[in-house]
Design an enzyme around this catalytic site. Structure first.
Site, PDB file in Angstrom:
ATOM      1  CE1 TYR A  98      -3.833   2.296   0.634  1.00 59.56           C
ATOM      2  CE2 TYR A  98      -2.628   3.127   2.536  1.00 59.56           C
ATOM      3  CZ  TYR A  98      -3.681   3.222   1.647  1.00 59.56           C
ATOM      4  OH  TYR A  98      -4.584   4.247   1.766  1.00 59.56           O
ATOM      5  CG  ASP A 100       5.405   4.932   1.026  1.00 57.26           C
ATOM      6  OD1 ASP A 100       5.495   5.716   1.993  1.00 57.26           O
ATOM      7  OD2 ASP A 100       4.321   4.565   0.545  1.00 57.26           O
ATOM      8  CE  LYS A 104       0.237   6.436   7.849  1.00 54.97           C
ATOM      9  NZ  LYS A 104      -1.090   5.936   8.020  1.00 54.97           N
TER      10      LYS A 104
HETATM   11  C1  LIG Z   1       3.272   3.215   3.403  1.00 54.34           C
HETATM   12  C2  LIG Z   1       2.183   4.224   3.173  1.00 54.34           C
HETATM   13  N1  LIG Z   1       2.268   5.066   2.153  1.00 54.34           N
HETATM   14  C3  LIG Z   1       1.340   6.006   1.934  1.00 54.34           C
HETATM   15  C4  LIG Z   1       0.237   6.117   2.732  1.00 54.34           C
HETATM   16  C5  LIG Z   1      -0.795   7.154   2.452  1.00 54.34           C
HETATM   17  O1  LIG Z   1      -0.797   8.140   3.434  1.00 54.34           O
HETATM   18  P1  LIG Z   1      -2.111   8.995   3.734  1.00 54.34           P
HETATM   19  O2  LIG Z   1      -3.086   8.082   4.400  1.00 54.34           O
HETATM   20  O3  LIG Z   1      -1.636  10.107   4.605  1.00 54.34           O
HETATM   21  O4  LIG Z   1      -2.606   9.472   2.408  1.00 54.34           O
HETATM   22  C6  LIG Z   1       0.099   5.258   3.815  1.00 54.34           C
HETATM   23  C7  LIG Z   1      -1.068   5.344   4.720  1.00 54.34           C
HETATM   24  O5  LIG Z   1      -1.299   4.558   5.591  1.00 54.34           O
HETATM   25  C8  LIG Z   1       1.089   4.272   4.034  1.00 54.34           C
HETATM   26  O6  LIG Z   1       0.980   3.397   5.036  1.00 54.34           O
END
Ligand SMILES: Cc1ncc(COP(=O)(O)O)c(C=O)c1O
Length: 452
Positions: A154, A255, A282
């Site tokens: 994700y 990421d 986050k």
């Molecule tokens: C690894 C990762 N990338 C991107 C995101 C997306 O972040 P956001 O929920 O702030 O859009 C998340 C969200 O949980 C994530 O866990």
């Protein structure tokens, strides 16, 4: 566990509870009563009323230990005094302007000091936007169309990174992972521009990537992807990706939206591999909406508007809004090397109490994760990648029993078994979570017997 000041008992599910009532009301105005897919769990989610430190109280007055921390983002738990003071100070000055503020420079400076691969930073309002911007930056920098991502991983709500997010045995193909649409209506053109590789399978991933090298703008990878089981990347897998992308002039994106909490410079420093770009979110917003792309100045230059129209124009009404920036600054300044080391020790303890609960309950299971993140699995089979860790229908049913029981024993974790620690936690809180897990596993064992 119930607080001393609050004797309300948790019985989940309970159709007469305030949360159940609110969920019925919500369904009249929100699709399925929901506005964030990840906070829904059947039969209804628990509605929050307030929180303090590592405790959260629901609308029925039940207090629980918060082992989810808004899906890993509240590194200092709730109502951290330093963050509250910074936010109050900013509220008195104004909440957002069509002007830059000093606060965005200060937060960017703090981030650049923490992580060697960060030379420039660009803020947005969510991790999803950060991922979108990083991919657009890679395309603008290389002039190439495609990206590669790992199966089952994700990266937020953005079409290309959702490809093969929830592939199943029926759809994932025999060998090389198939490109599978996640949401209905995904155009074929999106699938055509995504190369899907298996996480942690170095040789197979390399053999899929090589023929695509000339058309790839970016490879995006999470060093410890939660949805794929919170299994850390093997060093040889990351090294292969670094070597492959460098050789072909492809942008390597890590990421670290979740994993940036691990180690003083994120997991990339601990794992010893430097990406070109990193996506953040986050914890760097101190509890307020945030996202950021950080990385090599040469690649980040695509955002530079100083010489006329930049290759990648990037607006955003609330980008780098000062409330988020001062909250993030206060959060990151308090998240010092000793604070991180302490939290990671608690993480070790948390994984150990979970292992011990599995043993005492005589239930097959294991716990993955690293640093202040952990995830429960109800299997003893070795876990290497998404396909091993994926939950089928039966697993989802068993996890929903476990999750409900944890709620009733005073612990709020993700329905998937993900847990994230926060700095206000003490050893006693970790041990209480272990006791709750032991009770819940015994309950699950009874449930398994009854449904056998
Ligand atoms: C690894 C990762 N990338 C991107 C995101 C997306 O972040 P956001 O929920 O702030 O859009 C998340 C969200 O949980 C994530 O866990």
């Amino acid at each position: 566990m119930q607080s001393e000041s609050n004797n309300a008992k948790s019985k989940y599910p309970d159709a007469t509870s305030q949360s159940a009532r609110l969920h019925r009301r919500a369904q009249q105005v929100l699709p399925g009563g929901n506005t964030r897919t990840t906070v829904f769990h059947a039969p209804y989610p628990i509605y929050a009323k307030s929180a303090n430190g590592c405790r959260i109280t629901d609308m029925d007055g039940v207090e629980r230990l918060d082992f989810l921390n808004n899906y890993t983002s509240l590194i200092h738990g709730h109502l951290n005094p330093g963050i509250m003071e910074a936010v109050r100070g900013q509220l008195a000055l104004g909440t957002c302007f069509a002007n830059p503020t000093e606060s965005e420079i200060a937060l960017a400076e703090v981030l650049c000091r923490r992580t060697p691969s960060f030379e420039r930073v660009r803020f947005s309002n969510s991790g999803s936007e950060a991922v979108m911007n990083a991919i657009k930056a890679a395309r603008a920098y290389t002039g190439r169309p495609k990206i590669a991502k790992c199966e089952g991983v994700y990266h937020g709500s953005y079409d290309p990174v959702e490809v093969s997010l929830d592939s199943s045995p029926e759809s994932w193909g025999d060998h090389a992972p198939a490109r599978v649409a996640y949401s209905a209506g995904t155009p074929q053109s999106v699938l055509d521009d995504v190369v899907v590789i298996p996480f942690n399978e170095t040789d197979l991933a390399n053999s899929i990537l090589e023929p695509e090298a000339g058309s790839l703008a970016a490879v995006i990878v999470d060093i410890m992807p939660n949805r794929a089981g919170l299994i850390p990347a093997r060093a040889e897998f990351l090294n292969m990706l670094r070597e492959f992308t460098r050789r072909h002039g492809i942008v390597l994106i890590f990421d670290e939206v979740i994993t940036f909490r691990n180690g003083p410079g994120g997991m990339q420093v601990e794992w010893g591999v430097e990406p070109d770009l990193t996506t953040l979110g986050k914890i760097i917003g101190g509890g307020f909406p945030v996202g950021a792309v950080a990385g090599r100045a040469e690649v980040m230059e695509v955002f530079n508007p100083g010489k006329g129209k930049p290759p990648l124009p990037h607006g955003g009404t609330f980008n780098a809004n000062p409330v988020t920036m001062v909250a993030g600054l206060a959060a990151m300044e308090q998240y010092s090397a000793p604070a991180i080391a302490r939290l990671e020790e608690l993480g070790e303890r948390a994984r150990e109490v979970c292992r011990s609960a599995f043993r005492s309950a005589e239930m097959p299971g294991q716990v993955t994760g690293h640093g202040s993140l952990l995830r429960l699995h109800l299997t003893e089979s070795p876990l290497k990648s998404y396909r091993d860790a994926r939950h089928g229908a039966a697993d989802r049913q068993r996890f929903s029993v476990l999750h409900a029981s944890m709620l009733n024993h005073g612990v709020f974790m993700a329905p998937s078994g993900l847990m994230a620690l926060s700095t206000p936690m003490e050893e006693a809180d970790i041990d209480r979570m272990g006791e709750a897990l032991l009770h819940s596993l015994k309950e699950l064992r009874r449930h398994d017997r009854e449904t056998d």
